[in-house]
Design a protein around this motif. Structure first.
Motif, PDB file in Angstrom:
ATOM      1  N   PHE A 121       7.326  -8.058   0.395  1.00 42.32           N
ATOM      2  CA  PHE A 121       6.245  -7.590  -0.480  1.00 42.32           C
ATOM      3  C   PHE A 121       6.732  -7.321  -1.902  1.00 42.32           C
ATOM      4  O   PHE A 121       6.004  -7.562  -2.865  1.00 42.32           O
ATOM      5  CB  PHE A 121       5.623  -6.309   0.096  1.00 42.32           C
ATOM      6  CG  PHE A 121       4.921  -6.526   1.407  1.00 42.32           C
ATOM      7  CD1 PHE A 121       4.136  -7.647   1.607  1.00 42.32           C
ATOM      8  CD2 PHE A 121       5.058  -5.622   2.446  1.00 42.32           C
ATOM      9  CE1 PHE A 121       3.495  -7.866   2.811  1.00 42.32           C
ATOM     10  CE2 PHE A 121       4.419  -5.827   3.647  1.00 42.32           C
ATOM     11  CZ  PHE A 121       3.643  -6.952   3.834  1.00 42.32           C
ATOM     12  N   HIS A 122       7.983  -6.816  -2.031  1.00 42.88           N
ATOM     13  CA  HIS A 122       8.454  -6.443  -3.368  1.00 42.88           C
ATOM     14  C   HIS A 122       9.030  -7.629  -4.127  1.00 42.88           C
ATOM     15  O   HIS A 122       8.668  -7.864  -5.281  1.00 42.88           O
ATOM     16  CB  HIS A 122       9.509  -5.343  -3.256  1.00 42.88           C
ATOM     17  CG  HIS A 122       9.932  -4.795  -4.584  1.00 42.88           C
ATOM     18  ND1 HIS A 122       9.073  -4.093  -5.410  1.00 42.88           N
ATOM     19  CD2 HIS A 122      11.128  -4.853  -5.244  1.00 42.88           C
ATOM     20  CE1 HIS A 122       9.704  -3.742  -6.509  1.00 42.88           C
ATOM     21  NE2 HIS A 122      10.948  -4.194  -6.447  1.00 42.88           N
ATOM     22  N   SER A 126       5.866  -9.806  -5.169  1.00 44.95           N
ATOM     23  CA  SER A 126       5.874  -9.087  -6.464  1.00 44.95           C
ATOM     24  C   SER A 126       4.616  -8.237  -6.632  1.00 44.95           C
ATOM     25  O   SER A 126       3.789  -8.475  -7.519  1.00 44.95           O
ATOM     26  CB  SER A 126       5.999 -10.078  -7.626  1.00 44.95           C
ATOM     27  OG  SER A 126       7.180 -10.827  -7.503  1.00 44.95           O
ATOM     28  N   LEU A 127       4.473  -7.246  -5.771  1.00 42.78           N
ATOM     29  CA  LEU A 127       3.277  -6.406  -5.805  1.00 42.78           C
ATOM     30  C   LEU A 127       3.287  -5.372  -6.926  1.00 42.78           C
ATOM     31  O   LEU A 127       2.344  -4.592  -7.058  1.00 42.78           O
ATOM     32  CB  LEU A 127       3.123  -5.682  -4.459  1.00 42.78           C
ATOM     33  CG  LEU A 127       2.876  -6.586  -3.247  1.00 42.78           C
ATOM     34  CD1 LEU A 127       2.677  -5.744  -1.997  1.00 42.78           C
ATOM     35  CD2 LEU A 127       1.670  -7.490  -3.478  1.00 42.78           C
ATOM     36  N   GLY A 128       4.362  -5.353  -7.704  1.00 43.37           N
ATOM     37  CA  GLY A 128       4.412  -4.395  -8.821  1.00 43.37           C
ATOM     38  C   GLY A 128       5.317  -3.221  -8.517  1.00 43.37           C
ATOM     39  O   GLY A 128       6.474  -3.404  -8.121  1.00 43.37           O
ATOM     40  N   ALA A 129       4.799  -2.009  -8.700  1.00 43.13           N
ATOM     41  CA  ALA A 129       5.594  -0.806  -8.474  1.00 43.13           C
ATOM     42  C   ALA A 129       6.105  -0.765  -7.023  1.00 43.13           C
ATOM     43  O   ALA A 129       5.392  -1.172  -6.100  1.00 43.13           O
ATOM     44  CB  ALA A 129       4.752   0.431  -8.769  1.00 43.13           C
ATOM     45  N   SER A 133       4.827  -1.690  -2.239  1.00 39.06           N
ATOM     46  CA  SER A 133       5.541  -2.430  -1.194  1.00 39.06           C
ATOM     47  C   SER A 133       5.966  -1.504  -0.061  1.00 39.06           C
ATOM     48  O   SER A 133       5.893  -1.869   1.124  1.00 39.06           O
ATOM     49  CB  SER A 133       6.776  -3.118  -1.796  1.00 39.06           C
ATOM     50  OG  SER A 133       6.394  -4.038  -2.794  1.00 39.06           O
ATOM     51  N   VAL A 134       6.427  -0.290  -0.414  1.00 40.92           N
ATOM     52  CA  VAL A 134       6.845   0.667   0.621  1.00 40.92           C
ATOM     53  C   VAL A 134       5.665   1.066   1.495  1.00 40.92           C
ATOM     54  O   VAL A 134       5.747   1.046   2.732  1.00 40.92           O
ATOM     55  CB  VAL A 134       7.475   1.914  -0.042  1.00 40.92           C
ATOM     56  CG1 VAL A 134       7.752   2.990   1.005  1.00 40.92           C
ATOM     57  CG2 VAL A 134       8.766   1.539  -0.761  1.00 40.92           C
ATOM     58  N   VAL A 135       4.541   1.415   0.866  1.00 41.88           N
ATOM     59  CA  VAL A 135       3.369   1.859   1.623  1.00 41.88           C
ATOM     60  C   VAL A 135       2.815   0.726   2.491  1.00 41.88           C
ATOM     61  O   VAL A 135       2.461   0.947   3.659  1.00 41.88           O
ATOM     62  CB  VAL A 135       2.285   2.385   0.668  1.00 41.88           C
ATOM     63  CG1 VAL A 135       0.972   2.629   1.419  1.00 41.88           C
ATOM     64  CG2 VAL A 135       2.749   3.679   0.013  1.00 41.88           C
ATOM     65  N   LEU A 136       2.762  -0.484   1.929  1.00 43.24           N
ATOM     66  CA  LEU A 136       2.229  -1.611   2.708  1.00 43.24           C
ATOM     67  C   LEU A 136       3.126  -1.917   3.909  1.00 43.24           C
ATOM     68  O   LEU A 136       2.641  -2.184   5.017  1.00 43.24           O
ATOM     69  CB  LEU A 136       2.099  -2.846   1.809  1.00 43.24           C
ATOM     70  CG  LEU A 136       1.326  -4.035   2.394  1.00 43.24           C
ATOM     71  CD1 LEU A 136      -0.063  -3.603   2.853  1.00 43.24           C
ATOM     72  CD2 LEU A 136       1.214  -5.154   1.368  1.00 43.24           C
ATOM     73  N   GLY A 137       4.442  -1.881   3.685  1.00 39.97           N
ATOM     74  CA  GLY A 137       5.363  -2.105   4.806  1.00 39.97           C
ATOM     75  C   GLY A 137       5.217  -1.032   5.876  1.00 39.97           C
ATOM     76  O   GLY A 137       5.167  -1.338   7.073  1.00 39.97           O
ATOM     77  N   LEU A 138       5.147   0.224   5.456  1.00 38.90           N
ATOM     78  CA  LEU A 138       4.973   1.321   6.410  1.00 38.90           C
ATOM     79  C   LEU A 138       3.658   1.180   7.171  1.00 38.90           C
ATOM     80  O   LEU A 138       3.590   1.441   8.382  1.00 38.90           O
ATOM     81  CB  LEU A 138       5.003   2.669   5.673  1.00 38.90           C
ATOM     82  CG  LEU A 138       6.337   3.093   5.055  1.00 38.90           C
ATOM     83  CD1 LEU A 138       6.143   4.348   4.213  1.00 38.90           C
ATOM     84  CD2 LEU A 138       7.377   3.343   6.132  1.00 38.90           C
ATOM     85  N   THR A 139       2.613   0.767   6.464  1.00 40.77           N
ATOM     86  CA  THR A 139       1.298   0.629   7.098  1.00 40.77           C
ATOM     87  C   THR A 139       1.308  -0.439   8.180  1.00 40.77           C
ATOM     88  O   THR A 139       0.856  -0.201   9.311  1.00 40.77           O
ATOM     89  CB  THR A 139       0.252   0.277   6.030  1.00 40.77           C
ATOM     90  OG1 THR A 139       0.171   1.332   5.078  1.00 40.77           O
ATOM     91  CG2 THR A 139      -1.113   0.066   6.669  1.00 40.77           C
ATOM     92  N   LEU A 140       1.826  -1.622   7.849  1.00 41.15           N
ATOM     93  CA  LEU A 140       1.767  -2.734   8.802  1.00 41.15           C
ATOM     94  C   LEU A 140       2.675  -2.502  10.007  1.00 41.15           C
ATOM     95  O   LEU A 140       2.273  -2.754  11.149  1.00 41.15           O
ATOM     96  CB  LEU A 140       2.142  -4.034   8.090  1.00 41.15           C
ATOM     97  CG  LEU A 140       1.181  -4.474   6.986  1.00 41.15           C
ATOM     98  CD1 LEU A 140       1.663  -5.748   6.322  1.00 41.15           C
ATOM     99  CD2 LEU A 140      -0.226  -4.668   7.540  1.00 41.15           C
ATOM    100  N   TYR A 141       3.905  -2.008   9.762  1.00 39.37           N
ATOM    101  CA  TYR A 141       4.830  -1.838  10.883  1.00 39.37           C
ATOM    102  C   TYR A 141       4.399  -0.683  11.788  1.00 39.37           C
ATOM    103  O   TYR A 141       4.214  -0.852  12.992  1.00 39.37           O
ATOM    104  CB  TYR A 141       6.243  -1.583  10.352  1.00 39.37           C
ATOM    105  CG  TYR A 141       7.248  -1.343  11.454  1.00 39.37           C
ATOM    106  CD1 TYR A 141       7.725  -2.398  12.225  1.00 39.37           C
ATOM    107  CD2 TYR A 141       7.687  -0.054  11.757  1.00 39.37           C
ATOM    108  CE1 TYR A 141       8.614  -2.184  13.260  1.00 39.37           C
ATOM    109  CE2 TYR A 141       8.575   0.169  12.790  1.00 39.37           C
ATOM    110  CZ  TYR A 141       9.041  -0.897  13.533  1.00 39.37           C
ATOM    111  OH  TYR A 141       9.914  -0.677  14.561  1.00 39.37           O
TER     112      TYR A 141
END
Length: 282
Positions: A121-122, A126-129, A133-141
């Motif tokens: 994601f990062h 290139s999602l930006g800040a 990327s951290v929140v999206l990764g935590l959400t999906l996993y």
């Protein structure tokens, strides 16, 4: 009458168990003492390495890093619970066109390591800040794991619960929303809180993409030469903060579990413990 799953230990067995307990405590004390001795020998308790904590700027940075960790945890926890609820419902659907894609999504994100998701994601998308990327990764996993917890929780309920609801004319959506989900969530509460503890600790992976959280703060302050490069002292402080937050969540889980047991509306799952179902599913 309560069932006994093992033989009641006799006097010799109780003595042996006490000796094991004393031996385990002695080993634990020895390990902790060895670590403290090595830290002292390598100068980790020298006053210079702990002067950083006296500076207001450093204290504010530590507070800011803690807030960033809590922000990632809060956003990740809410979105993971929503993701888990939606895809658990999808896996329980009677329609194959909904059930199969939901199962594929859950299995995919549950199998891919979290750090790989964050890197994709990062650096890939290139999602930006780094926060996104951290929140999206935590959400999906973690959401995929929670989806299995929710699904297993619903399946662990006695079939009579849903059959009685259908008998009074409820539709499947009503049965799920008003009968099954409230009881499943209560039964799965310890497992859900445990997964949120995992999610809290997983926020530390954000330092790999320079997200300004607690571990990134420890690495930054630990490299300061004027403080004697206090990486171990800063890490000890950060570890104490993480342990405190995890203990708070564990206390919350214990409190909610005891409160749930006192609630007579909760179904007792004696023949098919929900925790066993979740353990098998996860």
């Amino acid at each position: 009458m309560s069932s006994v799953l093992f033989d009641v230990p006799g006097p010799r067995a109780r003595l042996r168990h006490r000796l094991y307990a004393v031996l385990a405590v002695a080993v634990l004390v020895g390990v902790v003492g060895f670590v403290i001795f090595r830290f002292a020998e390598s100068g980790q308790f020298d006053g210079r390495k702990w002067t950083w904590i006296q500076y207001e700027k450093v204290q504010l940075d530590l507070l800011g890093a803690l807030m960033n960790t809590l922000k990632a945890f809060g956003a990740g926890a809410v979105l993971a619970l929503l993701f888990g609820a939606i895809f658990a419902a999808g896996q329980l659907s009677d329609h194959k066109v909904i059930r199969v894609p939901s199962m594929l999504v859950v299995e995919l994100f549950r199998a891919v390591p979290l750090v790989v998701l964050i890197f994709v994601f990062h650096y890939g998308l290139s999602l930006g800040a780094p926060f996104y990327s951290v929140v999206l990764g935590l959400t999906l996993y973690n959401g995929s794991v929670l989806a299995e917890v929710f699904r297993a929780g619903v399946l662990s309920l006695p079939r009579g619960q849903s059959e009685a609801a259908y008998a009074v004319g409820m539709r499947k959506t009503q049965v799920m929303n008003y009968v099954l989900l409230p009881q499943a969530v209560r039964a799965m509460l310890p497992a859900i809180i445990s997964q949120l503890v995992v999610l809290l600790k997983d926020t530390a992976l954000g330092f790999l993409i320079t997200y300004d959280e607690l571990l990134d703060f420890a690495r930054d302050i630990g490299s300061y030469f004027e403080f004697g490069r206090p990486l171990i002292p800063v890490t000890i402080v950060v570890a104490v903060i993480y342990i405190s937050m995890c203990l708070l969540l564990t206390w919350l889980a214990t409190y909610l579990e005891k409160r749930s047991r006192r609630d007579k509306k909760v179904v007792e799952l004696e023949k098919k413990p929900a925790e066993d179902v979740v353990a098998a599913a996860v």
